[in-house]
Design a protein around this motif. Structure first.
Motif, short mmCIF file in Angstrom:
data_model
loop_
_atom_site.label_atom_id
_atom_site.label_comp_id
_atom_site.label_asym_id
_atom_site.label_seq_id
_atom_site.Cartn_x
_atom_site.Cartn_y
_atom_site.Cartn_z
N LYS A 79 0.83 -1.29 0.17
CA LYS A 79 0.02 -0.03 0.16
C LYS A 79 0.72 1.33 -0.08
CE LYS A 79 -3.94 -2.18 2.19
NZ LYS A 79 -4.78 -2.18 3.43
N GLN A 80 1.83 1.36 0.68
CA GLN A 80 2.89 2.55 0.79
C GLN A 80 4.29 2.00 0.91
OE1 GLN A 80 1.80 4.89 4.14
NE2 GLN A 80 2.86 6.68 3.47
N LEU A 81 5.29 2.73 0.06
CA LEU A 81 6.49 2.44 0.18
C LEU A 81 7.26 3.21 1.37
CD1 LEU A 81 7.50 3.13 -3.70
CD2 LEU A 81 7.07 0.99 -2.45
N VAL A 82 7.84 2.41 2.25
CA VAL A 82 8.46 2.86 3.37
C VAL A 82 9.83 2.65 3.51
CG1 VAL A 82 8.26 2.66 6.26
CG2 VAL A 82 6.19 2.35 4.73
N ALA A 83 10.72 3.44 3.73
CA ALA A 83 12.18 3.31 3.75
C ALA A 83 12.39 2.63 5.32
CB ALA A 83 12.99 4.66 3.72
N GLU A 84 13.26 1.61 5.28
CA GLU A 84 13.74 0.93 6.53
C GLU A 84 15.03 0.78 6.55
OE1 GLU A 84 11.33 -2.40 7.50
OE2 GLU A 84 10.25 -2.34 5.72
N GLU A 85 15.67 0.57 7.86
CA GLU A 85 17.07 0.51 7.90
C GLU A 85 17.44 -0.93 7.74
OE1 GLU A 85 19.06 3.01 8.33
OE2 GLU A 85 17.74 4.52 8.69
N GLY A 86 18.54 -1.20 7.33
CA GLY A 86 19.06 -2.87 7.13
C GLY A 86 20.81 -2.63 6.83
N PHE A 90 22.56 0.32 5.48
CA PHE A 90 21.84 1.04 4.12
C PHE A 90 20.60 1.27 4.73
CE2 PHE A 90 25.34 -0.45 1.50
CZ PHE A 90 25.27 0.03 0.23
N ARG A 91 19.66 2.05 3.81
CA ARG A 91 18.22 2.17 3.80
C ARG A 91 17.68 1.53 2.63
NH1 ARG A 91 15.92 7.92 4.76
NH2 ARG A 91 14.50 6.89 5.92
N TYR A 92 16.62 0.99 2.90
CA TYR A 92 16.19 0.07 1.57
C TYR A 92 14.49 0.25 1.70
CZ TYR A 92 14.48 -3.60 4.96
OH TYR A 92 13.91 -4.17 6.08
N ILE A 93 13.92 0.15 0.58
CA ILE A 93 12.36 0.33 0.24
C ILE A 93 11.96 -1.13 -0.42
CG2 ILE A 93 10.63 1.38 -1.18
CD1 ILE A 93 12.49 3.77 -1.16
N VAL A 94 11.18 -1.76 0.13
CA VAL A 94 10.38 -3.07 -0.51
C VAL A 94 9.48 -2.50 -1.46
CG1 VAL A 94 9.07 -5.03 0.00
CG2 VAL A 94 10.74 -4.36 1.70
N LEU A 95 9.79 -2.78 -2.92
CA LEU A 95 9.15 -2.37 -4.04
C LEU A 95 8.09 -3.16 -4.39
CD1 LEU A 95 12.04 -0.99 -6.26
CD2 LEU A 95 10.60 0.27 -4.57
N LYS A 96 8.27 -4.59 -4.36
CA LYS A 96 7.44 -5.62 -5.14
C LYS A 96 7.73 -6.90 -4.17
CE LYS A 96 6.31 -7.01 -9.67
NZ LYS A 96 5.32 -6.34 -10.00
N LYS A 97 6.31 -7.73 -3.86
CA LYS A 97 6.52 -8.91 -3.39
C LYS A 97 5.61 -9.88 -4.33
CE LYS A 97 6.74 -7.19 1.42
NZ LYS A 97 5.99 -7.51 2.74
N VAL A 98 6.15 -10.95 -4.61
CA VAL A 98 5.54 -11.97 -5.54
C VAL A 98 5.66 -13.42 -5.26
CG1 VAL A 98 5.31 -12.78 -7.69
CG2 VAL A 98 6.27 -10.39 -7.35
#
Length: 581
Positions: free
Chosen positions: A191-198, A205-213
């Motif tokens: 529903k919404q792109l959220v930046a997370e720490e990893g 790095f920071r990362y964004i989960v763009l797509k899940k299949v």
């Protein structure tokens, strides 16, 4: 003085005799998908009306920039004018940059076309003073695959993450979508792109989960997942600062790709495979439940066959019960409550059969069994249901019914032969001459009466032949009915069924909206149907079913799904037929 005049004359003559040169120069003729291409259009005269080529297969990220230089060397004048562009490729392949054109002294000059080859993304040389290196080292697109060596129909999850550090991201867009050939796939909505720490490559790095299949492989062997590629607008730090000491940023566009992934799919073992195995893989529970076991003549019961659990619930069929001939069983009504989270499908698949008894008595429903491949143990398991006894409390018995049929046969045999009549009454036949009879006169007048009808028919046919639009509408209407009938005939052949169904839907639109195939875009269809007072729900259902025909040809589907799509098409066409004004 004469020497100076001669020198000037020679200079003018050499200038006038110089040829016009106009050419295209590129930084390279072979480049990777993640590299940039520079192209300069050079001329040795001050040409006008520059016309750039279309740059098919590329996107302009900078340009055109114009440079003009003029110099005198050893008494000779030189002039150079250039238009420069920076391009990035859109996809792999071989492309031709067509001719650019200028006008000089009333004549048109063109550059020669240049062939460019675009390959897969390559490693680029690093320049420590180049701020672009910050983007290359701090921007990654990664596809995390949960399992690379699954069984056939075992769920595999793919999560696409964009990692970044020390840079700003202002915009991103897909340049190529991943393709899941030979997989059943289900996208999980984000529903919404959220930046997370990893942590990535041992660094923060920071990362964004763009797509899940979620994927279910549909055949064994090496299956390839085509990569997701993005175009990302980034802000990179430079070595310069403003008057307040703040670091200046430069904006650029980066191309990143997750890379192709290969999945090695293991076939299900042949050893121990049950004869009734239909492809179920996971962990399931199997039940056969009657709505009641005691009923009267004329009543009915529902026999519910259900499978619950976790696995490929949408990709196999349920077993069918076997009942005595004294019980009339109707076709199954299929229903399902299935969710698809990141861990795979889970829920319940149900077939409900309506059963009506014909005679009084006790009738057994034979035990049923359901077999599946258990991923946790790597073995096949078979679940069995108990025998179900149906008690019909009243109504005719099979013996009474047989006796009744026997009596009817005797009565029919008796009525077949009647007694011979002892007395007869003969009636003389009055034979009349045909000539002058009413029949003769009627036959004589028929040709004259048909003449006006023939004239009217001819005029109507000429009018219809001249009505090109009406003929096309009628022809498309006939084709829609023809292909809908063809789809019904091919209901057991999935690919041919969906081809015929798609043609039926298209020809229905041609007939009702009087449009051509080239005008059949989604937006245009929606706009035209709504302008003709069609129900928005019916319009959305029509468009969704039309788009589904292409996908369903290659995706696995059950006979119930095909029948459901056919019934839905008939209902939608019928509704739109009534609604369109």
């Amino acid at each position: 003085m004469k020497k100076y005049i001669a020198a000037i004359v020679l200079l003018v003559c050499s200038t006038l005799s110089a040829q016009v040169q106009f050419e295209a120069r590129v930084s390279k003729t072979t480049l990777g998908l993640n590299e940039r291409l520079r192209i300069d259009f050079m001329m040795n005269v001050d040409g006008d009306n520059f016309v750039q080529p279309s740059f098919d297969g590329f996107r302009i990220i900078a340009g055109p920039s114009q440079q003009v230089s003029q110099s005198w060397v050893n008494g000779r004048s030189s002039f150079e004018k250039a238009y420069s562009y920076f391009l990035v490729p859109n996809q792999k392949g071989t492309f031709v940059i067509k001719s650019a054109a200028i006008e000089y002294n009333g004549q048109i000059y063109k550059t020669a076309p240049i062939k460019i080859t675009v390959t897969a993304a390559t490693e680029q040389p690093r320049d420590p003073n180049d701020p672009q290196i910050s983007g290359d080292e701090n921007l990654y697109l990664v596809a995390d695959v949960s399992k690379t060596n699954p069984y056939l129909n075992e769920p595999v999850t793919v999560v696409y993450k964009l990692y970044f550090a020390n840079i700003g991201i202002t915009n991103l867009g897909e340049t190529s979508k991943p393709k899941y050939i030979d997989f059943w796939s289900q996208n999980i909505e984000i529903k919404q792109l959220v930046a997370e720490e990893g942590i990535f490559k041992g660094q923060n790095f920071r990362y964004i989960v763009l797509k899940k299949v979620v994927l279910y492989p549909q055949k064994s062997g090496r299956l390839k997942i085509e990569p997701l590629s993005l175009s990302v607008d980034v802000q990179l730090p430079t070595n310069r600062r403003d008057m307040f000491g703040r670091m200046l940023l430069t904006e650029t566009t980066k191309r990143v790709s997750a890379g192709a992934k290969t999945i090695n799919v293991k076939p299900l073992p042949e050893a121990g495979k049950p004869d009734d195995f239909t492809g179920a893989v996971g962990n399931f529970d199997f039940k056969v439940t009657p709505s009641k076991t005691n009923l009267k003549h004329g009543e009915s019961l529902d026999l519910v066959v259900s499978v619950t659990g976790k696995g490929n619930l949408k990709l196999f069929s349920l077993p069918k019960p076997v009942v005595p001939n004294a019980l009339e069983m109707y076709d199954a009504v299929h229903s399902e409550v299935i969710s698809t989270p990141l861990s795979g499908m889970a829920g319940k698949s149900v077939d409900s059969y309506a059963i009506v008894p014909q005679y009084k008595g006790n009738y057994p429903v034979k035990p049923m069994q359901f077999s599946y491949f258990d991923l946790s143990s790597g073995t096949y398991k078979t679940l069995r249901s108990p025998e179900i006894m149906i008690h019909v409390l009243d109504g005719p018995t099979p013996v009474d019914s047989t006796a009744t049929r026997g009596n009817k046969n005797k009565i029919a045999a008796v009525e077949e032969f009647k007694n011979i009549k002892s007395k007869t009454n003969f009636v003389p036949i009055n034979k009349k001459d045909f000539l002058g009879s009413n029949t003769f006169i009627g036959l004589l007048l028929i040709p004259f009466l048909l003449i006006p009808l023939i004239v009217l028919f001819k005029k109507k046919k000429e009018a219809m032949d001249g009505d090109v639009t009406g003929n096309r509408v009628r022809m498309n209407s006939k084709l829609a009915k023809k292909y809908l009938s063809e789809a019904k005939k091919q209901i057991n052949n999935k690919e041919l069924f969906y081809i015929a169904l798609e043609k039926a839907m298209h020809n229905f639109l041609k007939a009702k909206l009087n449009i051509e195939t080239s005008e059949m875009s989604k937006d245009n269809i929606q706009e035209l149907l709504l302008s003709r007072n069609a129900n928005p729900v019916a319009v959305n259902d029509f468009i969704a079913l039309t788009e589904n025909c292409e996908i369903a040809r290659y995706a696995p589907s059950s006979s119930f799904t095909i029948q459901h799509d056919f019934d839905k098409a008939v209902v939608i066409i019928s509704d739109l037929e009534k609604q369109i004004s």
